[in-house]
Design a protein around this motif. Structure first.
Motif, PDB file in Angstrom:
ATOM      1  N   ALA A  45       0.831  -1.211   0.000  1.00 52.74           N
ATOM      2  CA  ALA A  45       0.000   0.000   0.000  1.00 52.74           C
ATOM      3  C   ALA A  45       0.858   1.251   0.000  1.00 52.74           C
ATOM      4  O   ALA A  45       0.570   2.225  -0.710  1.00 52.74           O
ATOM      5  N   ARG A  46       1.932   1.225   0.774  1.00 57.93           N
ATOM      6  CA  ARG A  46       2.806   2.401   0.822  1.00 57.93           C
ATOM      7  C   ARG A  46       3.533   2.606  -0.499  1.00 57.93           C
ATOM      8  O   ARG A  46       3.762   3.739  -0.916  1.00 57.93           O
ATOM      9  N   THR A  50       3.125   5.992  -2.413  1.00 55.29           N
ATOM     10  CA  THR A  50       4.333   6.765  -2.704  1.00 55.29           C
ATOM     11  C   THR A  50       4.409   7.116  -4.179  1.00 55.29           C
ATOM     12  O   THR A  50       4.720   8.252  -4.558  1.00 55.29           O
ATOM     13  N   ARG A  51       4.110   6.137  -5.043  1.00 59.45           N
ATOM     14  CA  ARG A  51       4.101   6.416  -6.474  1.00 59.45           C
ATOM     15  C   ARG A  51       3.038   7.452  -6.833  1.00 59.45           C
ATOM     16  O   ARG A  51       3.263   8.331  -7.675  1.00 59.45           O
ATOM     17  N   GLN A  52       1.871   7.319  -6.199  1.00 61.10           N
ATOM     18  CA  GLN A  52       0.799   8.282  -6.443  1.00 61.10           C
ATOM     19  C   GLN A  52       1.235   9.692  -6.046  1.00 61.10           C
ATOM     20  O   GLN A  52       1.002  10.662  -6.775  1.00 61.10           O
ATOM     21  N   MET A  53       1.869   9.794  -4.894  1.00 67.61           N
ATOM     22  CA  MET A  53       2.338  11.102  -4.423  1.00 67.61           C
ATOM     23  C   MET A  53       3.433  11.652  -5.334  1.00 67.61           C
ATOM     24  O   MET A  53       3.449  12.843  -5.667  1.00 67.61           O
ATOM     25  N   LEU A 154      10.065   7.310   2.132  1.00 70.73           N
ATOM     26  CA  LEU A 154      10.949   6.289   1.573  1.00 70.73           C
ATOM     27  C   LEU A 154      11.967   5.824   2.610  1.00 70.73           C
ATOM     28  O   LEU A 154      12.308   4.630   2.672  1.00 70.73           O
ATOM     29  N   THR A 155      12.435   6.753   3.415  1.00 70.53           N
ATOM     30  CA  THR A 155      13.382   6.382   4.475  1.00 70.53           C
ATOM     31  C   THR A 155      12.735   5.426   5.462  1.00 70.53           C
ATOM     32  O   THR A 155      13.342   4.431   5.884  1.00 70.53           O
ATOM     33  N   ALA A 156      11.473   5.723   5.845  1.00 71.25           N
ATOM     34  CA  ALA A 156      10.759   4.836   6.765  1.00 71.25           C
ATOM     35  C   ALA A 156      10.539   3.461   6.142  1.00 71.25           C
ATOM     36  O   ALA A 156      10.664   2.430   6.809  1.00 71.25           O
ATOM     37  N   LYS A 157      10.226   3.446   4.844  1.00 75.11           N
ATOM     38  CA  LYS A 157      10.015   2.167   4.171  1.00 75.11           C
ATOM     39  C   LYS A 157      11.310   1.358   4.128  1.00 75.11           C
ATOM     40  O   LYS A 157      11.305   0.136   4.355  1.00 75.11           O
ATOM     41  N   ASN A 158      12.414   2.037   3.850  1.00 78.23           N
ATOM     42  CA  ASN A 158      13.699   1.332   3.844  1.00 78.23           C
ATOM     43  C   ASN A 158      14.051   0.815   5.236  1.00 78.23           C
ATOM     44  O   ASN A 158      14.649  -0.266   5.383  1.00 78.23           O
ATOM     45  N   ARG A 159      13.675   1.606   6.246  1.00 80.63           N
ATOM     46  CA  ARG A 159      13.944   1.160   7.609  1.00 80.63           C
ATOM     47  C   ARG A 159      13.127  -0.090   7.943  1.00 80.63           C
ATOM     48  O   ARG A 159      13.610  -1.009   8.620  1.00 80.63           O
ATOM     49  N   GLU A 160      11.881  -0.147   7.455  1.00 79.86           N
ATOM     50  CA  GLU A 160      11.050  -1.324   7.685  1.00 79.86           C
ATOM     51  C   GLU A 160      11.642  -2.546   6.980  1.00 79.86           C
ATOM     52  O   GLU A 160      11.648  -3.659   7.525  1.00 79.86           O
ATOM     53  N   ALA A 161      12.136  -2.347   5.758  1.00 80.11           N
ATOM     54  CA  ALA A 161      12.759  -3.453   5.036  1.00 80.11           C
ATOM     55  C   ALA A 161      13.996  -3.962   5.778  1.00 80.11           C
ATOM     56  O   ALA A 161      14.250  -5.169   5.850  1.00 80.11           O
ATOM     57  N   ARG A 198      -0.412   6.333   7.493  1.00 77.94           N
ATOM     58  CA  ARG A 198      -1.408   7.348   7.839  1.00 77.94           C
ATOM     59  C   ARG A 198      -0.877   8.748   7.526  1.00 77.94           C
ATOM     60  O   ARG A 198      -1.610   9.596   6.999  1.00 77.94           O
ATOM     61  N   TYR A 199       0.380   8.994   7.843  1.00 80.21           N
ATOM     62  CA  TYR A 199       0.960  10.309   7.556  1.00 80.21           C
ATOM     63  C   TYR A 199       1.009  10.577   6.051  1.00 80.21           C
ATOM     64  O   TYR A 199       0.715  11.684   5.594  1.00 80.21           O
ATOM     65  N   LEU A 200       1.341   9.549   5.278  1.00 80.64           N
ATOM     66  CA  LEU A 200       1.390   9.716   3.825  1.00 80.64           C
ATOM     67  C   LEU A 200       0.005  10.001   3.259  1.00 80.64           C
ATOM     68  O   LEU A 200      -0.161  10.837   2.368  1.00 80.64           O
ATOM     69  N   GLU A 201      -1.012   9.309   3.782  1.00 79.18           N
ATOM     70  CA  GLU A 201      -2.386   9.563   3.337  1.00 79.18           C
ATOM     71  C   GLU A 201      -2.789  11.005   3.629  1.00 79.18           C
ATOM     72  O   GLU A 201      -3.396  11.680   2.789  1.00 79.18           O
TER      73      GLU A 201
END
Length: 295
Positions: A45-46, A50-53, A154-161, A198-201
């Motif tokens: 979903a993120r 992210t692509r949409q944003m 993107l930083t948060a997503k990389n941190r999750e990965a 939620r923050y991205l939304e």
């Protein structure tokens, strides 16, 4: 064992397939399965958000930049038109000073009205700059801020990965602690993922709302400014037209005629001068003859 792994794969469609063989269904608590499913779906979903944003920000950056340049050129051309009009006013004043009274007054009144129009054109230029061009320029800063938000996402997503990778390494070193890992690391990653999503939304919603409001406001201001100027211009042009039409050419022609004698009047004056000269000569001859007889 193969049946258990297949069942596990069905329960975890979004989780990396490379991790499934190491997670027998008998060792996976229901809470851990649900958490990993949510985490995998959250990552997808993120990615989509992210692509949409990114697409929305890039689209605004492109078209708002073009609009800003075109509107700025429009304002510059309007300012140059004002400068040319000022030159025209000065030339009309100079020419009017050399003409006959009625034409002089008519041209001067026309130039006064045309000069007054340029004051309103200057106000048009100032308002367009403040109400249209500047807000569009501000979108350069807005786009930059939104790109920073995207970078943080993107930083948060990389941190999750990275957390997933660490989770896999920890599980391989100590498989017996799987339930502890599921209750700690995965839950923490899920909370971070949920907060980031939620923050991205909210960021996307706020950006779209602000964009629409700004577009409505900018174009409304543009139309209002143009209507005010052209409404005043119609009023002033009407007065200028009337000043030109009020010029009495017949009266000016009479004054020109009085200043420059016509040809028949000049011939009459020449004939009068010839008659006077002949009378003087006749008088001189008579005087001469009388003097001779007296002697």
């Amino acid at each position: 064992m193969e049946t258990e792994r297949t069942r596990s794969a069905a329960l975890l469609p979004s989780f990396p397939a490379s991790l499934l063989p190491c997670f027998p269904a008998s060792l996976l608590p229901a809470a851990a399965i649900a958490t990993m499913m949510l985490l995998g779906r959250g990552l997808d979903a993120r990615d989509k958000q992210t692509r949409q944003m990114q697409d929305a920000v890039s689209n605004v950056e492109k078209h708002f930049g073009e609009l800003c340049q075109i509107f700025a050129g429009y304002v510059r051309k309007t300012a140059r038109l004002r400068d040319k009009a000022d030159l025209l006013v000065n030339e009309i004043y100079a020419y009017a000073a050399t003409e006959t009274p009625n034409l002089k007054v008519g041209l001067k009144n026309f130039a006064d009205e045309f000069s007054r129009l340029q004051n309103y054109r200057q106000a048009e230029v100032d308002r367009l700059e403040a109400k249209v061009v500047e807000p569009l320029k501000c979108y350069g800063t807005i786009v930059k801020l939104k790109r920073d938000d995207l970078k943080a996402t993107l930083t948060a997503k990389n941190r999750e990965a990275k957390q997933l990778s660490q989770l896999e390494k920890t599980r391989q070193r100590n498989p017996s602690d799987l339930h502890i890992i599921a209750e700690t690391e995965l839950q923490r990653a899920t909370l971070d993922a949920t907060r980031t999503t939620r923050y991205l939304e909210e960021t996307i919603d706020n950006f779209e709302k602000q964009k629409i409001r700004d577009i409505k406001n900018i174009f409304s201001e543009f139309i209002t400014i143009e209507m005010l100027f052209h409404g005043k211009a119609l009023e002033i042009y009407t007065a200028a037209y009337q000043n030109i039409q009020n010029i009495d050419e017949n009266e000016d022609l009479e004054q020109i005629s009085r200043r420059v004698p016509r040809r028949d009047e000049e011939e009459d004056e020449e004939e009068d001068d010839d008659d006077e000269e002949e009378d003087e000569e006749d008088e001189f001859d008579a005087t001469k003859e009388a003097f001779i007889r007296y002697r």
